[in-house]
Enzyme design. Structure first.
Site, PDB file in Angstrom:
ATOM      1  N   GLY B 299       0.819  -1.208   0.000  1.00  0.00           N
ATOM      2  CA  GLY B 299       0.000   0.000   0.000  1.00  0.00           C
ATOM      3  C   GLY B 299       0.857   1.264   0.000  1.00  0.00           C
ATOM      4  O   GLY B 299       1.948   1.296  -0.559  1.00  0.00           O
ATOM      5  N   SER B 300       0.369   2.270   0.719  1.00  0.00           N
ATOM      6  CA  SER B 300       0.951   3.616   0.634  1.00  0.00           C
ATOM      7  C   SER B 300       2.400   3.710   1.057  1.00  0.00           C
ATOM      8  O   SER B 300       3.050   4.726   0.816  1.00  0.00           O
ATOM      9  CB  SER B 300       0.126   4.566   1.507  1.00  0.00           C
ATOM     10  OG  SER B 300      -1.233   4.369   1.239  1.00  0.00           O
ATOM     11  N   VAL B 301       2.913   2.678   1.723  1.00  0.00           N
ATOM     12  CA  VAL B 301       4.305   2.723   2.165  1.00  0.00           C
ATOM     13  C   VAL B 301       5.240   2.942   0.977  1.00  0.00           C
ATOM     14  O   VAL B 301       6.317   3.502   1.118  1.00  0.00           O
ATOM     15  CB  VAL B 301       4.649   1.431   2.931  1.00  0.00           C
ATOM     16  CG1 VAL B 301       6.130   1.344   3.250  1.00  0.00           C
ATOM     17  CG2 VAL B 301       3.837   1.337   4.209  1.00  0.00           C
TER      18      VAL B 301
END
Lengths: 409, 582
Positions: B299-301
């Site tokens: 995800g956003s990582v």
């Protein structure tokens, strides 16, 4: 190792002594030596064998005794019993020594008949005690009595008495030979019923050996020898149990974990012993590998722990003992004590034949059969019977000396 | 004596009946027999002895193995994490063992075994059967004192793990044969394992050694291994994760701490865990070292990577404004959406607010190959080569197969998968000056000066500044702050993919570094399926990150780089406003 250690300690002492002084002492001492009552060579050889036997019974049984529940894990289980049997043998021997040979001659037919009765009892199921498929023992209180051991002595006494009685007829096949053949066949039948093939061979050798020494017709004897040989062959071939033992002996390593197991381990023990042995107590074969290490195969353990030297000493002691027995017998015969003479030679024959067979079995020269090494193997009946025989031998010798010194007997 | 004997009074008949030659013949025969025996004995003992001894050897000489002690595993400061202690295994020769029922009961009591099980083993038709393996030496001594025939013991080693649950996934464990089965024990098995020696001995028929013949090979002790792990930080991470597991009633979780100067793994913990000293009721879920074996869509990582690419390309600056509109963006037949509309955002704010639309707008200015190249350079989709059993390499499909929508989702971390350890490693590039070094589990004294360059130092410094905003007011992870230190990081909250569909189960994650002025540590946190109302990376993983990072920085005595709070109060409002806009 032991020899090289002990030699230096002996040598200086010898050198220190003055040879001249020693000779002088010897000369001075000689006339004062009390006339010997007993044969020293016989006593020393017998006592040596009994003592070596005691030590080796302990050495060869120690691991088994400790490892078996049957013995209560006591390492001295067999040692203590063997010592007790030796003492019983000594006491019975001391008593037997008191009996004149005249009395023994009178007793011999009765003893023989008694022995036959015991052999009959042994093969009756319920009375005889069976161990490993052989019914050879009679329970007497806490102990087991093996009649076949006593029967060897009784056979010698009986055969001597028989021969003396039949002396005038020794040339006759019918009068001298046939009755004895019948008796031996009867005893043989009973012994094979147990089965105790080894005792049968020994008793046959004693009976016919005495007959031979008594002067039986050589042609008859030769015929007997042939018949006996064929008979033994047949017995061996007819019984799978005996036949297997024969094959095991021919090449024990062919079926080393089956029929040849015991013998192969005995031979390994000999090989491990080499010249001077692995040392007293250091045998590996006695550690559950060699079955019957303290009874029938005690010589193998002697060979392993004491080496060829130990084996030669044992053979030499037996040879000396047998030689003395024959010499005493010869002397008695020369003194016209025919019964005593034949008994002495019969005992010599017994010890000689049985020890030869036992050692031959241990070394793989002869097929395996259940025979102990006289005077050495563990076994109460055998040891007591041996002691009794030695006492009679000594009695014969003692009586000989009495006559020679002018005394009457 | 014979010569002296008198013969004149012999009865001629009797004298004829007892001839002198017969006993001589008999004696001669016996003498011959003696000679035969002597000859035979001499042959057996002097000639054929070697053959017989060889036969004997084959029966009772045995080559026995002398176990080598397995090497110790220590942490970077020498604290013992795994050591071997001597134990005994009790075995029997069923044929020889004939214990009484009372003895069996006593033995079963000593060995803590069922009487029936013991009897069953003793009745087995074999020459060798284990009654019980790895019993303490005292128990083995008591058994030996029973002096049971056919019952023996043998020396073995048992592995003991002082760290128990804290180190279990990292270290793994050994089997009864003293070989590694999981974790470091397996990964470094060949080094830890010594080479057993052997001796030739003579055994009696019951298997007892009675004589030591010779040594064939001396045992080579196993080598000790010093791990990069810092036991203190490991324990800290473990405690933080355990607390979080309870608080958020999560299914699983992992924390990884890396030293950014050396690439060393300082801590690696997972939940659920197990006690390696007592592995009787183990489930597969407990056993998994998720930090390296399990992959998830991060995800956003991954967003800072796209931001760094954008800065590096020169197409964007950190203050370039991107219009994210109402937070919805149509691409092909799909819609990319933000959690709420953000309107116009600078590149920095896109990262701070974690806007999907903003990141996709930046990403779509690159060719798939360019994006793939950076992801690949950062190690996504390829194994870390830590040597761990079951190490996952994650998934990064070749750029040629990317459809535009896939390229877009990959920009915010969907359609690509990685393990937590891999994610932590990508952040090494941000913690260092844009170069990437390999991670290592063993202690390395020398700092890794240069790795493979992925971004320029300038790009990385700007990206770090954007990531620092994440933990500040207006960011997604204000709970990720660490008092006294400037912290940069990125949250991730991804839907779990089950089958081919995304579910409403989440993986909350946070990867960050500190101190921002001179980064020393990278901490990555992943919580699988937090069950409570809170499931956002910032809410769930942020506090754990903060906890672990704070403790680890203090443990390493890293000097604080953030102005302490009173100083912040003293700052001018303008300055604060300026910082806030970033």
């Amino acid at each position: 190792m032991k020899l090289s250690l002990s030699l230096p300690s002996l040598l200086p002492r010898r050198k220190a002594e003055n040879p001249a002084a020693r000779r002088a002492v010897h000369r001075l001492g000689a006339p004062e030596v009390h006339p010997r009552e007993l044969d020293p060579m016989l006593i020393w050889s017998a006592v040596s064998l009994l003592m070596i036997g005691l030590v080796m019974v302990y050495s060869s049984s120690i691991a088994t005794a400790e490892g078996l529940k049957y013995t209560g894990h006591q390492s001295t289980y067999y040692l203590v019993r063997h010592g007790v049997f030796l003492m019983i043998g000594a006491i019975i021997g001391a008593v037997a020594f008191q009996l004149p040979m005249r009395v023994w001659q009178q007793l011999s037919p009765h003893l023989f008949v008694g022995g036959v009765v015991l052999l009959i009892l042994v093969v009756i199921p319920g009375i005889g005690r069976e161990v490993n498929g052989a019914s050879r023992w009679l329970p007497v209180g806490p102990l087991n009595f093996q009649p076949s051991e006593a029967m060897k002595l009784f056979a010698a006494l009986y055969a001597a008495d028989y021969t003396v009685r039949k002396l005038p007829h020794m040339a006759s096949f019918k009068r001298a030979f046939l009755p004895m053949l019948g008796v031996v066949l009867l005893v043989g039948f009973l012994l094979l019923k147990e089965p105790d093939f080894g005792a049968f061979v020994v008793i046959t050798a004693i009976a016919f050996g005495i007959l031979f020494l008594g002067g039986i017709n050589v042609r008859v004897f030769a015929l007997l020898a042939v018949v006996a040989l064929i008979g033994f062959m047949l017995l061996i071939w007819l019984s799978p149990y005996r036949r297997d033992r024969i094959f095991g002996f021919m090449d024990p390593f062919q079926d080393a974990f089956g029929k040849g197991y015991q013998l192969s381990h005995a031979l390994i023990a000999f090989g491990r012993g080499e010249w001077f042995g692995v040392g007293l107590g250091a045998s590996v074969e006695k550690l559950f590998y060699l079955p019957e290490a303290h009874t029938d195969f005690i010589l193998a353990i002697i060979a392993e722990e004491l080496g060829l030297v130990g084996v030669l000493v044992v053979i030499a002691l037996f040879a000396m003992l047998v030689h003395r027995a024959f010499a005493i017998g010869r002397q008695a015969i020369d003194l016209e004590k025919f019964f005593a003479g034949l008994v002495a030679q019969g005992i010599g024959l017994w010890i000689g034949v049985q020890s030869f067979i036992n050692m031959g079995v241990n070394m793989g020269l002869l097929p395996t059969k259940g025979l102990t090494l006289p005077l050495m193997s563990f076994g109460g009946s055998g040891i007591v019977a041996n002691c009794l025989a030695l006492a009679i031998l000594l009695r014969i010798d003692w009586e000989n000396r009495q006559i020679m010194r002018g005394g009457g007997a | 004596m014979k010569k002296r004997s008198v013969t004149f009074n012999h009865n001629p008949l009797l004298a004829k009946g007892l001839p002198v030659w017969r006993p001589r013949v008999v004696l001669l025969a016996l003498l011959f027999g003696s000679f035969a025996l002597v000859a035979r004995a001499a042959y057996l003992q002097g000639v054929n002895d070697e053959f017989l001894q060889a036969k004997g050897e084959s029966r009772y000489a045995r080559v026995i193995e002398i176990p080598a002690t397995r090497g110790k595993i220590t942490d970077r400061h020498g604290t013992v994490l795994a050591a071997s202690t001597p134990v005994k295994s009790i075995w029997a020769i069923p044929g020889d063992a004939k214990p009484t029922p009372a003895e069996v009961r006593k033995l079963a009591g000593l060995l803590d075994m069922d009487v029936r099980d013991l009897n069953h083993r003793l009745a087995r038709d074999s020459d060798f059967v284990y009654l019980k393996r790895q019993v303490p030496p005292e128990v083995a001594e008591q058994v030996a004192n029973m002096k049971l025939a056919g019952v023996h013991d043998q020396r073995e080693y048992r592995r003991y793990y002082p760290g128990a649950e804290v180190m279990s996934h990292l270290l793994g464990f050994t089997g009864v044969d003293d070989h590694g089965q999981e974790g470091v024990e397996l990964a470094y098995d060949s080094q830890l394992n010594g080479k057993p020696g052997s001796r030739r001995v003579i055994k009696d028929r019951r298997g007892q050694i009675v004589e030591d013949v010779e040594s064939i090979r001396t045992p080579q002790e196993g080598k000790d291994i010093a791990l990069s792990i810092d036991a203190k930080i490991q324990y800290l991470a473990y405690t933080a994760l355990q607390n979080a597991m309870e608080t958020y009633r999560a299914k699983a979780g992992s924390v990884v701490v890396l030293d950014s100067r050396t690439g060393e793994v300082l801590a690696m913990v997972n939940a659920p865990t197990y006690n390696p000293n007592n592995r009787e009721s183990l489930s597969g879920a407990q056993l998994r070292n998720r930090a390296v074996t399990d992959t998830f869509e991060p995800g956003s990582v991954l967003k800072p990577i796209i931001a760094a690419m954008a800065l590096e390309s020169g197409k964007f600056r950190f203050d370039t404004v991107i219009d994210t509109g109402n937070g919805r963006m149509a691409l092909a037949n799909s819609t990319i959406s933000d959690t709420k509309p953000h309107g116009r955002l600078t590149v920095a704010e896109v990262i701070q607010k974690s806007s999907n639309v903003g990141v996709v707008r930046m990403a779509m200015t690159f060719k798939p190959e360019e994006m793939w190249q950076v992801y690949d350079d950062l190690g996504l989709g390829s194994s870390l080569q830590l040597g761990f059993p079951g190490e996952a390499s994650g998934r990064l499909r070749p750029a040629s197969t990317w459809r535009p929508i896939e390229q877009a989702t990959m920009a915010y971390g969907y359609g690509v998968s990685s393990s937590l350890m891999q994610l932590a490693r990508t952040y090494l590039a941000f913690a260092r000056d844009g170069d990437l070094i390999p991670v290592t589990l063993t202690r390395s004294e020398v700092p890794q000066l240069t790795g493979r360059r992925v971004f320029s130092a300038q790009t990385v410094r700007e990206t770090r500044a954007m990531m620092e905003m994440v933990t500040q007011e207006g960011g997604t992870a204000i709970h990720g702050r660490v008092p006294g230190y400037r912290v940069a990081g990125k949250t991730g909250t991804s839907h779990k993919l089950e089958g081919a569909k995304y579910t409403s189960k989440y993986i909350a994650s946070f990867v960050g570094l500190a101190p921002v002025s001179d980064p020393r540590l990278v901490v990555a946190v992943m919580i699988d399926e937090p069950a409570g109302k809170q499931y956002y990376g910032g809410q769930v993983a942020g506090p754990i990150f903060s906890n672990v990072m704070a403790g680890a920085l203090r443990a390493l005595s890293v000097p604080p780089d953030a102005p302490i709070t009173p100083m912040q109060v003293a700052r001018s409002k303008e300055e604060l406003a300026a910082r806030g806009r970033m």
